[in-house]
Each structure stands twice: as structure tokens, then as C-alpha cells.
Design an enzyme around this catalytic site. Structure first.
Site, PDB file in Angstrom:
ATOM      1  N   GLY A 223       0.884  -1.238  -0.121  1.00  0.00           N
ATOM      2  CA  GLY A 223       0.318  -0.033   0.135  1.00  0.00           C
ATOM      3  C   GLY A 223       0.796   1.412   0.049  1.00  0.00           C
ATOM      4  O   GLY A 223       2.016   1.180   0.144  1.00  0.00           O
ATOM      5  N   CYS A 224       0.273   2.302  -0.352  1.00  0.00           N
ATOM      6  CA  CYS A 224       0.990   3.518  -0.413  1.00  0.00           C
ATOM      7  C   CYS A 224       1.379   4.181   0.866  1.00  0.00           C
ATOM      8  O   CYS A 224       2.813   4.510   1.271  1.00  0.00           O
ATOM      9  CB  CYS A 224      -0.016   4.708  -1.240  1.00  0.00           C
ATOM     10  SG  CYS A 224      -1.503   4.855  -0.446  1.00  0.00           S
ATOM     11  N   PHE A 225       0.580   4.446   1.807  1.00  0.00           N
ATOM     12  CA  PHE A 225       1.008   4.797   3.051  1.00  0.00           C
ATOM     13  C   PHE A 225       2.215   3.574   3.665  1.00  0.00           C
ATOM     14  O   PHE A 225       3.063   4.001   4.292  1.00  0.00           O
ATOM     15  CB  PHE A 225      -0.067   4.692   4.167  1.00  0.00           C
ATOM     16  CG  PHE A 225      -0.756   6.096   4.313  1.00  0.00           C
ATOM     17  CD1 PHE A 225      -0.057   7.135   4.214  1.00  0.00           C
ATOM     18  CD2 PHE A 225      -2.417   6.009   4.239  1.00  0.00           C
ATOM     19  CE1 PHE A 225      -0.619   8.565   4.580  1.00  0.00           C
ATOM     20  CE2 PHE A 225      -2.868   7.389   4.450  1.00  0.00           C
ATOM     21  CZ  PHE A 225      -2.012   8.547   4.690  1.00  0.00           C
TER      22      PHE A 225
END
Length: 324
Positions: free
Chosen positions: A133-135
Site C-alpha cells: 500500500g502507498c502509506f
């Protein structure tokens, strides 16, 4: 070597759009089909309008697995697992999933977690990759060196702000311009879905770590980019911390440790992650900036494809930041 034949499933969203842009100019890749049920028969450039003049490809309704060596799954969370279950994908076709569906290890899940700075050698040998995921990407990069050295001794405190593209292309009450512009808000405090994969990775490196990871996600009023700050107790000096991070990332071509306080514009439109460390009393603060759509999604997915097929992991990813 012959070019890698690539198919994209779910081609209308932001992550698919970034993949198309990268892969069109990747010297060792060839896009063979881009699937989208809702856009079948329409030119790609009608959805991804910045591609006018770059491609005449059209969306297809159904994938033809005989045309590809690898497929990227760019569908919503929960949809990838449905797709894999419903389709007889040949074992010769590699899969890179950009959803949340396979990131957490469960019985029967053979997908490898695709953070190269954690699992590079395993990724090279794997047919199925769960893209982070990005975070989760930006935050993990702030703590991997500490976990690898067994130096996490206290809770982690994380504050991270993301651009509106992190919410996907479908409009919502918290993503349209009149609400998002000149506005900031917290969401999913202490319970964001990326906490599971962050915890999993930390425990992979430091199995005995049992402290809380306190994560406050923030919606920013910008379009793309993540700025994450992490702090925790650290007994060493700032010089020792910097050396620890520089040594850990020395062989990883997209992660840079800088003495300057970074900003998001340094990484937007690139696969870079820039880290900055400061010591304040007994606490070590690590800042991280990444592009949520590239290092946080599509750029990292191509980095994983490069590793799977034995290429230099930077191939096709020498991108210029949009710094002004």
C-alpha cells in the site's frame, strides 16, 4: 531478451493510468492488452486523456492470457481475489496485484509481499507479488533499518499526509475539489488498513517486537504525494542512526538519505523515497516523502516486475520529479 508481454486488468483507474505511462516507454516491456469492462472498445486516451497522441490501444472486455507473460491487477480491494478465483490463469503468467487482497500472509496465500527493500531476493524468485500500500511503503521505509538491527524498543508514532489521488479515481464527498481544496482532515486514526502490513513487515525483521504502532493518517489538500513522519525512542547518536540507514539502503537504488529536510515535490512523478533523520532528546524522528501513485503503487509494481524478470530494477523508472 524478447520483450515482456504485459496485460493490465482494470485499466481505467489512477494506478492503471500510471502503469500504462511507464510501460509504454519501458525498453523491455510491451503492452498487449488493457482490460476494462466499463470501457471496452473505447480508446485508452479517452479515459487517460494525457495519452492523446501516444497510443491507439483500445480497452478490451476480456483478457487473453495467451498474450502475456505478466498481468497487473488494478482493481478495487476484494476484486483481485474474485478475479483470480474466477479465471484459469496459466501458471506461466506472473501476477502483480496492486490491491490489498494478498498483502497479509494467510494459509494458502502464495503471494510474496512486494517491498523490494524488504524482500528483494524473494521477489526475484516469485510468480505472484502483492504490491504494498502507498502509506505502508513510505512508513515502512522509515523503520526497516531499526527493525533489521533489533533496535525497536518502544512504540512507533506515525503521522502521514496523502494527496487526493490516494483515494482512487471514483469521486467521493472527501475527494472532490470544493471539499478537499484548502482543507485538511484526519481519517481512520489508529485503525488504517495499512497497519496490518506494516506490523507484518516489522515483525518479519524483529519478531519479538510487540509495541503499538500509532498511525494518524491525514487527507491533504494536494493531488499526489505522501509526507510521513515517524518517531520512537533511540539510544544511539544521530550519527549512528544515519549510518544505520545509509548502510541498510546502500544497495537499494530508489531510497535516499538526505541531510536536508525533504518536501513532496522532490519525489512526485518518480519512484524515489527520500528520508531525513533528526534526533530530539531520546527520540529519533524519520521523515519520508514518496509519490503515492508511483513508489506507493505503479512504479513499485514495475520495479517488482523488473526483479521478477531478471532486469535491473531501475529499468523504465528513471523519471523526472515535477519539482515546480
Amino acid at each position: 531478451m524478447s520483450k515482456i508481454k504485459v496485460g493490465i486488468i482494470g485499466g481505467a483507474g489512477y494506478t492503471a493510468g500510471e502503469l500504462i505511462r511507464i510501460l509504454m516507454y519501458h525498453p523491455q516491456a510491451e503492452l498487449t492488452f488493457i482490460q476494462s469492462s466499463s470501457n471496452a472498445g473505447n480508446p485508452i486516451y479517452e479515459v487517460h486523456r494525457d495519452l492523446v497522441g501516444d497510443t491507439e490501444l483500445v480497452f478490451v472486455a476480456k483478457p487473453d492470457f495467451s498474450l502475456c507473460d505478466v498481468i497487473f491487477l488494478c482493481m478495487g480491494h476484494g476484486k483481485s481475489k474474485e478475479f483470480v478465483t474466477a479465471n484459469d490463469i496459466p501458471s506461466t503468467v506472473k501476477i502483480i496485484d496492486l490491491s490489498h487482497d494478498y498483502r497479509l500472509k494467510t494459509e494458502g496465500n502464495d503471494f510474496v509481499y512486494g517491498l523490494p527493500e524488504l524482500n528483494r531476493e524473494t521477489i526475484r524468485q516469485s510468480a505472484h507479488i502483492a504490491n504494498p500500500g502507498c502509506f505502508a511503503t513510505g512508513i515502512q521505509l522509515t523503520v526497516l533499518p531499526l527493525a533489521a538491527a533489533g533496535l525497536l524498543t518502544d512504540e512507533l508514532h506515525v503521522h502521514a499526509i496523502t494527496g487526493s489521488t490516494g483515494a482512487g479515481q471514483a469521486p467521493s464527498s472527501t475527494s472532490h475539489f470544493s471539499w478537499r481544496n484548502s482543507n485538511v482532515s484526519v481519517y481512520k486514526a489508529f485503525q488504517h488498513q495499512h497497519l496490518g502490513e506494516i506490523t507484518q513487515s516489522v515483525k518479519q525483521l524483529q519478531p519479538g517486537y510487540d509495541k503499538a504502532i500509532n498511525f494518524i493518517p491525514v487527507r491533504g489538500n494536494h493531488t499526489r504525494g505522501i509526507f510521513a513522519s515517524t518517531y520512537t525512542e533511540f539510544a544511539g547518536t544521530i550519527e549512528e542512526a544515519i549510518k544505520l540507514y545509509e548502510d541498510y539502503y546502500a544497495g537499494h537504488p530508489f531510497v535516499f538519505v538526505t541531510n536536508e529536510n525533504p518536501d513532496v515535490k522532490q519525489v512526485v512523478n518518480t519512484n524515489k523515497a527520500i528520508l531525513h533523520l533528526e534526533k530530539h532528546g531520546s527520540k529519533l524522528m524519520i521523515l519520508s516523502v514518496t509519490d503515492n501513485l508511483l513508489k506507493g503503487a505503479s512504479g513499485q509494481a514495475v520495479q517488482n516486475m523488473n526483479l521478477q524478470f531478471g532486469l535491473d530494477e531501475k529499468t523504465g523508472l528513471n523519471l523526472k520529479p515535477v519539482s515546480f
